[in-house]
Design a protein around this motif. Structure first.
Motif, mmCIF file in Angstrom:
data_model
loop_
_atom_site.group_PDB
_atom_site.id
_atom_site.type_symbol
_atom_site.label_atom_id
_atom_site.label_comp_id
_atom_site.label_asym_id
_atom_site.label_seq_id
_atom_site.Cartn_x
_atom_site.Cartn_y
_atom_site.Cartn_z
ATOM 1 N N LEU A 101 -1.664 42.631 -15.715
ATOM 2 C CA LEU A 101 -2.000 42.761 -14.292
ATOM 3 C C LEU A 101 -3.061 41.764 -13.861
ATOM 4 O O LEU A 101 -3.676 41.924 -12.808
ATOM 5 C CB LEU A 101 -2.483 44.191 -14.002
ATOM 6 N N LYS A 104 -3.134 40.343 -10.309
ATOM 7 C CA LYS A 104 -3.523 41.207 -9.198
ATOM 8 C C LYS A 104 -5.022 41.136 -8.909
ATOM 9 O O LYS A 104 -5.463 41.453 -7.805
ATOM 10 C CB LYS A 104 -3.117 42.657 -9.486
ATOM 11 N N ASP A 302 3.915 44.887 -12.203
ATOM 12 C CA ASP A 302 3.221 45.491 -11.076
ATOM 13 C C ASP A 302 3.188 47.005 -11.248
ATOM 14 O O ASP A 302 3.968 47.582 -12.001
ATOM 15 C CB ASP A 302 3.916 45.121 -9.763
ATOM 16 N N ALA A 313 2.654 42.797 -4.281
ATOM 17 C CA ALA A 313 3.762 42.120 -4.942
ATOM 18 C C ALA A 313 4.542 41.266 -3.944
ATOM 19 O O ALA A 313 5.020 40.181 -4.279
ATOM 20 C CB ALA A 313 4.678 43.141 -5.601
#
Length: 362
Positions: A101, A104, A302, A313
């Motif tokens: 991740l 992100k 995600d 996303a």
């Protein structure tokens, strides 16, 4: 498995530099390679040990080449050594949830565009029945942010494949460009066939692997700790599932990522990913299409609460399209004021710079 197969292979006696090559030495070598013998009590015993065992590095001689090697160890010890090496290699290949991740933490959702000249909002009653040629011409990219009617929990606005077939993309709208379409595994062949009927051929796909936020929270209760906001981690307006980015995910490093997959019901295999299909149309080579290849991976992980891709996303997808099609970006300083990117079934509350956003009225 490879380590075990290598370890279980029978060791063959080879000739080393400095060993006796006389007839007596050859006889000894054949005896060393012989199978087990049987003593007076019927017990199997190993053939005679080699008298000229070399424990240091030496040059292995064969008819073709000469290279450095070590004499193989005993079978039991060698097998354990190979298995330990394979296990260490497997441990090195383990990937923590934080690494999966990582993107992100480094990407934030772009705020809605403010300059009205940089975007265009179009409201229609039905996109599939709309003449797209009146909305945009000579486009380079079309992003179909469509929700498919799969299962009983699909919203009433979701699209069926029969409705999708009615959508027309005229030549004046796109003669040389790429269409991006969200898909479902049950409809893959239908979508590809429908796009071929519209004059597009399949070129690539992009996958979003969905991790179940409920499973991750359950695992965090058994050792997770509350963390600080890190490296610009974005928190969605709903507070869910992006709040997982605020947790200390290091406690999950020993967990297999397979235990966190979002497994939705399907006929054969569970559904764990969302796939974005890419299609190309080339009607005229007089209209150049510059592509920046190999700038983005074809898969990303995600966190999701359901079957839909969240806003962060989608931001990744927007940037992927804008990177792939650099000449389609809105750049007034560089003389490019034309809007070359179109989003169908877009969000009217989040217009994006350089995009034409088409949405349906309720």
């Amino acid at each position: 498995n490879t380590a075990e197969n290598l370890a279980n292979q029978p060791r063959k006696r080879v000739k080393y530099e400095g060993e006796d090559t006389s007839q007596e030495g050859e006889d000894e070598m054949r005896q060393d390679n012989a199978s087990t013998e049987t003593d007076e009590e019927g017990r199997g015993v190993q053939g005679r040990r080699r008298s000229k065992r070399v424990r240091t590095k030496s040059k292995l001689l064969d008819s073709d080449s000469e290279y450095e090697c070590e004499r193989p160890a005993r079978r039991g010890r060698g097998r354990r050594r190979l298995l330990d090496r394979a296990k260490r290699s497997h441990d090195k290949n383990k990937c923590s949830l934080e690494v999966l991740l990582e993107w992100k933490y480094n990407i934030n959702v772009t705020p809605p565009a403010k300059d009205e000249a940089s975007y265009k909002l179009v409201s229609v009653r039905s996109i599939v029945n709309e003449d797209l040629g009146k909305i945009g011409t000579e486009l380079q990219g079309i992003f179909m942010n469509v929700t498919w009617r799969i299962g009983s929990d699909a919203p009433s606005s979701a699209l069926t494949i029969a409705q999708f077939r009615k959508l027309d993309i005229p030549r004046r709208t796109m003669r040389n460009g790429i269409v991006f379409v969200w898909s479902e595994k049950e409809l893959l062949s239908d979508i590809i066939h429908a796009m071929e009927q519209k004059g597009f051929f399949y070129i690539e796909n992009f996958a979003v692997v969905m991790l179940d936020s409920t499973k991750i929270r359950s695992l965090l209760k058994n050792g997770g700790a509350r963390g600080e906001r890190r490296r610009g981690g974005h928190k969605d307006e709903t507070g869910c599932p992006e709040d997982i980015l605020y947790e200390d995910l290091s406690s999950l490093n020993n967990q297999s990522v397979e235990t966190m997959f979002s497994n939705r019901d399907a006929e054969y295999f569970s559904k764990t990913k969302k796939v974005l299909l890419l299609f190309r149309r080339i009607e005229s080579k007089e209209i150049p299409l510059e592509l920046r290849h190999q700038r983005t991976c074809d898969v990303v992980f995600d966190v999701a609460d359901g079957q839909y891709v969240n806003q962060q996303a989608k931001e990744y997808v927007y940037r992927m399209i804008e990177t792939l099609l650099p000449k389609a970006n809105w750049n007034p300083e560089g003389g490019s004021r034309a809007l070359k990117l179109l989003e169908l079934w877009g969000n009217k509350d989040a217009p994006r710079e350089g995009w034409i956003t088409v949405y349906e009225t309720s």
